[in-house]
Structure formats: C-alpha cells, structure tokens
Motif scaffolding. Structure first.
Motif, PDB file in Angstrom:
ATOM      1  N   HIS A  83     129.211  67.077 -21.361  1.00 24.52           N
ATOM      2  CA  HIS A  83     130.782  67.703 -21.309  1.00 24.52           C
ATOM      3  C   HIS A  83     131.141  68.322 -22.494  1.00 24.52           C
ATOM      4  O   HIS A  83     131.488  69.669 -22.554  1.00 24.52           O
ATOM      5  CB  HIS A  83     131.946  66.584 -20.965  1.00 24.52           C
ATOM      6  CG  HIS A  83     133.120  67.068 -20.540  1.00 24.52           C
ATOM      7  ND1 HIS A  83     133.248  68.187 -19.662  1.00 24.52           N
ATOM      8  CD2 HIS A  83     134.244  66.860 -21.254  1.00 24.52           C
ATOM      9  CE1 HIS A  83     134.599  68.359 -19.836  1.00 24.52           C
ATOM     10  NE2 HIS A  83     135.213  67.869 -20.659  1.00 24.52           N
ATOM     11  N   GLY A  94     135.760  77.340 -10.825  1.00 17.82           N
ATOM     12  CA  GLY A  94     134.736  76.558 -10.608  1.00 17.82           C
ATOM     13  C   GLY A  94     134.668  75.224 -11.564  1.00 17.82           C
ATOM     14  O   GLY A  94     135.447  74.968 -12.390  1.00 17.82           O
ATOM     15  N   LEU A  95     134.425  74.151 -10.386  1.00 13.87           N
ATOM     16  CA  LEU A  95     134.817  72.565 -10.989  1.00 13.87           C
ATOM     17  C   LEU A  95     133.183  72.125 -11.043  1.00 13.87           C
ATOM     18  O   LEU A  95     132.732  72.105  -9.891  1.00 13.87           O
ATOM     19  CB  LEU A  95     135.448  71.990 -10.100  1.00 13.87           C
ATOM     20  CG  LEU A  95     137.056  72.563  -9.684  1.00 13.87           C
ATOM     21  CD1 LEU A  95     137.889  71.536  -8.895  1.00 13.87           C
ATOM     22  CD2 LEU A  95     137.725  72.690 -11.428  1.00 13.87           C
ATOM     23  N   PHE A  96     132.889  71.672 -12.115  1.00 11.08           N
ATOM     24  CA  PHE A  96     131.646  71.033 -12.289  1.00 11.08           C
ATOM     25  C   PHE A  96     132.015  69.471 -12.677  1.00 11.08           C
ATOM     26  O   PHE A  96     132.730  69.316 -13.602  1.00 11.08           O
ATOM     27  CB  PHE A  96     130.767  71.473 -13.172  1.00 11.08           C
ATOM     28  CG  PHE A  96     130.549  73.128 -13.191  1.00 11.08           C
ATOM     29  CD1 PHE A  96     129.284  73.335 -12.516  1.00 11.08           C
ATOM     30  CD2 PHE A  96     131.408  74.031 -13.758  1.00 11.08           C
ATOM     31  CE1 PHE A  96     129.124  74.709 -12.572  1.00 11.08           C
ATOM     32  CE2 PHE A  96     131.150  75.442 -13.640  1.00 11.08           C
ATOM     33  CZ  PHE A  96     129.609  75.655 -13.142  1.00 11.08           C
ATOM     34  N   THR A 150     134.075  69.938 -15.959  1.00  8.33           N
ATOM     35  CA  THR A 150     134.069  71.023 -16.753  1.00  8.33           C
ATOM     36  C   THR A 150     134.846  72.069 -15.834  1.00  8.33           C
ATOM     37  O   THR A 150     134.352  72.316 -14.522  1.00  8.33           O
ATOM     38  CB  THR A 150     132.644  71.647 -17.049  1.00  8.33           C
ATOM     39  OG1 THR A 150     132.078  70.519 -17.925  1.00  8.33           O
ATOM     40  CG2 THR A 150     132.750  72.735 -17.658  1.00  8.33           C
ATOM     41  N   SER A 210     128.912  79.224 -12.292  1.00 10.54           N
ATOM     42  CA  SER A 210     130.267  79.973 -12.432  1.00 10.54           C
ATOM     43  C   SER A 210     130.154  80.734 -13.631  1.00 10.54           C
ATOM     44  O   SER A 210     129.983  79.841 -14.922  1.00 10.54           O
ATOM     45  CB  SER A 210     131.333  79.223 -12.348  1.00 10.54           C
ATOM     46  OG  SER A 210     132.552  79.853 -12.747  1.00 10.54           O
ATOM     47  N   GLU A 217     125.473  66.596  -8.712  1.00 10.73           N
ATOM     48  CA  GLU A 217     126.856  66.394  -9.073  1.00 10.73           C
ATOM     49  C   GLU A 217     127.485  65.261  -8.766  1.00 10.73           C
ATOM     50  O   GLU A 217     128.817  65.062  -8.749  1.00 10.73           O
ATOM     51  CB  GLU A 217     127.804  67.519  -9.057  1.00 10.73           C
ATOM     52  CG  GLU A 217     127.390  68.705  -9.683  1.00 10.73           C
ATOM     53  CD  GLU A 217     128.338  70.171  -9.553  1.00 10.73           C
ATOM     54  OE1 GLU A 217     129.607  69.619  -9.913  1.00 10.73           O
ATOM     55  OE2 GLU A 217     127.926  70.990  -9.318  1.00 10.73           O
TER      56      GLU A 217
END
Lengths: 209, 66
Positions: free
Chosen positions: A130, B58-60, B33, A165, A174
């Motif tokens: 992160h 965008g969601l990671f 993220t 993205s 994920e």
C-alpha cells in the motif's frame, strides 16, 4: 559468433518476440522485494532481454523461501539480492544489475528508482504494498507501478487477472490472503503476470517510440 | 453516477467523498488503493477529496502474500 557485450546479437534472444528485445535492452525496471514475486519476475524479465534491473531487498535466503522463490539450497544464508544477481547473470551475463541490500522506505523511493522506467511491487505484506504504491505515485506520477495482490492458496486459476487504472496495474485475484499458504505455481503466475505487463508497457509503440 | 472498476455503478450525491464511495461499495478491507480518473488519491485524503459526478473510480484491494 556472439561476443559478450554485443547485446543486440546475444543468441539467447533468438527466439524472442520480434521487435521486443531491442526495446527491452534499453529499459530499466525497479523491483521492490526479491521474494516469491520479485525473484521470479526478475528471471522472466532477464530471459526477455531487459537491459537493467534495480533489485532491492534486505532479507537473507531461508529454507522456507524455496517453496516459491527462485533460490537454491546453496543460497541459504546469503543476501537475496546477491544470490538473485548470480542466478540472473547465469542466464545473461550482460544484464546490468544495481543491488540495494537495504530496507526500502517511502523517503528512499525517489532516489533509488530515479532511473527506472517502471516499478514492480514485490513485497509480501499488504501494508508495505500500500505505501509503496502511494510513494511511487507521488514520486513518479507519470511512471507505471505494477503490483500483485491475491496470490495465495492454490488452484482458482481463472480468478487471476490484471486490474488497471491510470499508471497502477494490480495482478492477482485481490482476495486470497497468505494465511491460506503460498504455492509456487500461483505466486509464479502472479510474478509472470507482473513481468508480462512490464514487457507490454515497455515495448508498446506509444510508450517508447 | 460513479463508475467503479469499470463495472459497478454508485449513485452520486453532492459533496460525495472517496470514503463515501468506499462505504457505498461496502468495502471494509483495511487496505484499499484508490484512483479517481486514473490518478492516485493519497490515503489521508479519502475523507476529504470529493468525487465529481460521472467519475471513473478505481479501487484496488491489497492482500498479503508474495
């Protein structure tokens, strides 16, 4: 006849995808972490003809690494960056390697990777992934970062994907967490996906024309 | 309307923040993220950065393992 140092004629790349090797030879990839993801991604990139790698890891090779990381019994006890460098040079002696046997910090990103065209995130722990993505995007907003998330367990092959993205690309499902355990086939799949995305970005016409 | 991960749609409202989008999606993961229109949003700004109507978000989810 091949003469070491004359990279364009290196016979190990004869079967490469036409047009890719010349572009990859000019490219520099940063790899943050030389464990299951980083060591295997590095091998794939060197076999593809990458010119230069910046390898960062502060760990020593342990026996428990050998279930998924590109190391051997004779590497146990050695710094990972040094052991990996030897294996990469054994594939292509001409690959240029910058070794950083340090604990990576957010403050060090901008200086360590200043010459990298893109970064491969190859940490183990999610909180490190992160902050690395955050620090990279702040330091190099126009350069891609390729990360991995959800590489644990075994099977579930169809769940592996690349999620992108902007300049962020995440490989994996994920979801799966390392509490499930880690299996070479799946970790290496994610590492290969990271390397494959890097190769795609570095050889695309608009990126390096 | 907000588009999340090129797939999910979230109803937009005035003053909607990144955190509001995460809540609407039911994301309770510890480590997410976020990008808005392809640009990273620093984690400290999730509660304050507003998301314009029509944005692509965008969601990671980052999970342990490597």
């Amino acid at each position: 006849m091949y003469i070491p140092g004359m990279k364009g004629r290196n016979p190990i790349f004869e079967r490469n995808v036409p047009g890719t090797t010349e572009k990859l030879q000019k490219a520099t990839v940063g790899i943050a972490g030389c464990g299951g993801l980083g060591s295997n991604a590095a091998v794939a990139l060197v076999r593809a003809g990458i010119g230069r790698l910046i390898l960062v890891d502060h760990d020593i090779v342990e026996a428990s690494n050998l279930n998924r990381q590109h190391y051997f019994q004779t590497d146990i006890g050695k710094p990972k960056v040094e052991a990996l460098a030897a294996h990469l040079k054994a594939i292509n002696p001409d690959v240029e390697l910058t070794l950083q046997d340090v604990e990576l910090t957010p403050e060090a990103i901008a200086s360590i990777f200043v010459n990298a065209d893109l970064l491969i995130e190859a940490f183990d722990r999610a909180e490190l992934k992160h902050w690395l993505i955050q620090a990279w995007c702040l330091a190099f907003p126009d350069k891609p970062v390729i990360a991995a998330s959800g590489v644990s367990g075994c099977g579930n092959t169809g769940a592996m994907r690349v999620h992108s993205s902007g300049n962020i690309h995440v490989c994996g499902d994920e979801e799966s967490d390392m509490s499930m355990g880690l299996c070479a086939a799946r970790v290496m799949m994610a590492a290969s996906m990271e390397a494959n995305v890097a190769i795609e970005l570095l050889t695309s016409e608009d990126k390096r024309s | 309307m907000i588009i999340v991960n090129n797939r999910d749609k979230v109803e937009w409202h005035e003053g909607m923040t990144v955190q509001d989008v995460l809540d609407a999606m039911g994301y309770d993961y510890a480590l997410i993220t976020v990008t808005v229109e392809g640009t990273l949003v620093p984690e400290d700004d999730y509660g304050t950065q507003t998301v314009p109507d029509g944005s692509n978000v965008g969601l990671f989810h980052l999970a342990h393992g490597g």
